[in-house]
Motif scaffolding. Structure first.
Motif, short mmCIF file in Angstrom:
data_model
loop_
_atom_site.label_atom_id
_atom_site.label_comp_id
_atom_site.label_asym_id
_atom_site.label_seq_id
_atom_site.Cartn_x
_atom_site.Cartn_y
_atom_site.Cartn_z
N HIS A 1 0.23 3.89 1.34
CA HIS A 1 0.23 4.71 2.67
C HIS A 1 1.07 4.38 3.59
CE1 HIS A 1 -2.39 5.32 6.30
NE2 HIS A 1 -1.43 6.40 6.35
N GLN A 2 1.25 3.06 4.22
CA GLN A 2 2.21 2.62 4.88
C GLN A 2 2.84 1.28 4.74
OE1 GLN A 2 0.55 3.37 9.22
NE2 GLN A 2 1.13 5.41 8.76
N GLY A 3 2.77 0.95 3.34
CA GLY A 3 3.05 -0.29 3.19
C GLY A 3 2.32 -1.70 3.65
N GLY A 4 1.07 -1.47 3.72
CA GLY A 4 0.21 -2.84 4.29
C GLY A 4 0.27 -3.68 3.00
N CYS B 1 -7.56 -1.77 1.56
CA CYS B 1 -6.55 -2.19 2.27
C CYS B 1 -6.64 -2.63 3.79
CB CYS B 1 -5.20 -0.84 2.28
SG CYS B 1 -3.82 -1.50 3.27
N CYS C 1 0.68 -1.22 0.07
CA CYS C 1 0.03 0.04 0.07
C CYS C 1 0.93 1.32 -0.15
CB CYS C 1 -1.02 -0.21 1.01
SG CYS C 1 -1.96 1.33 1.60
N TRP D 1 -5.12 -2.67 6.53
CA TRP D 1 -4.65 -1.86 7.79
C TRP D 1 -5.40 -0.56 7.86
CZ3 TRP D 1 1.58 -1.72 7.41
CH2 TRP D 1 1.90 -3.00 7.62
N HIS D 2 -5.71 0.33 6.98
CA HIS D 2 -6.37 1.43 7.25
C HIS D 2 -7.64 1.80 6.59
CE1 HIS D 2 -2.25 1.95 8.41
NE2 HIS D 2 -2.56 2.04 9.47
N SER D 3 -7.99 0.88 5.50
CA SER D 3 -9.17 0.87 4.80
C SER D 3 -9.05 1.96 3.63
CB SER D 3 -10.42 0.98 5.68
OG SER D 3 -10.49 0.11 6.51
N TRP D 4 -8.00 2.17 3.16
CA TRP D 4 -7.73 3.01 2.21
C TRP D 4 -8.17 2.19 0.67
CZ3 TRP D 4 -3.14 6.93 1.40
CH2 TRP D 4 -3.00 7.75 2.72
S1 FES Z 1 -1.10 1.01 5.02
FE1 FES Z 1 -2.85 0.58 3.54
S2 FES Z 1 -4.45 1.96 4.31
FE2 FES Z 1 -2.58 2.26 5.63
#
Ligand code: FES
Length: 137
Positions: A45-48, A78, A43, A80-83
């Motif tokens: 965002h933070q690599g999820g 995603c 991801c 992890w944080h639903s993006w």
């Molecule tokens: S790591 Fe994917 S939404 Fe945060």
């Protein structure tokens, strides 16, 4: 860039996905009603592990109390944080101008062509029967 055979077409039915590793990268191959798309499983965002999330659709509203649900199964969320990201384009829904998931070109090739090369079969030998999913990475 090189081409890698990652699955038979039958291994990834419509609405399903398969995680593969190509040149050390985790890539998810999605089948959207017979069209194949590849996304990097990391991801922005933070690599999820973005591609391991749930598949959903697009919800749009033009006024309070009314909504439309479309493109079922074409959006990945995603875990992890639903993006959410559009599987066809990699575009994010939270910041579509700046954020997108990395895409990989995916094609379907007949086995007879693959035997000629220069494809690399990462997971199994290629035969002339059937059709195969090929990722460019
Ligand atoms: S790591 Fe994917 S939404 Fe945060």
């Amino acid at each position: 860039m090189s081409k890698h055979v990652v699955a038979t077409v039958a291994e990834i039915p419509p609405g399903q996905r398969k995680l593969v590793t190509v040149r050390g990268r985790s890539i998810a191959v999605f089948n959207l009603d017979g069209e194949f798309f590849g996304l990097f499983n990391r991801c922005p965002h933070q690599g999820g592990p973005m591609c391991e999330g749930i598949l959903t659709g697009l919800i749009e509203s033009d006024e309070p109390g009314h909504y439309q649900y479309s493109r079922k199964g074409e959006i990945i969320r995603c875990p992890w944080h639903s993006w959410e990201f559009d599987i066809r384009t990699g575009q994010s829904w939270c910041d579509p101008q700046r954020l997108r998931a990395r895409k990989y070109a995916v094609s379907v090739e007949p086995g007879a062509r693959l035997v000629e090369g220069p494809y690399k079969a990462e997971t199994f030998p290629v035969s002339v029967e059937g059709k195969y999913v090929v990722v460019e990475a």
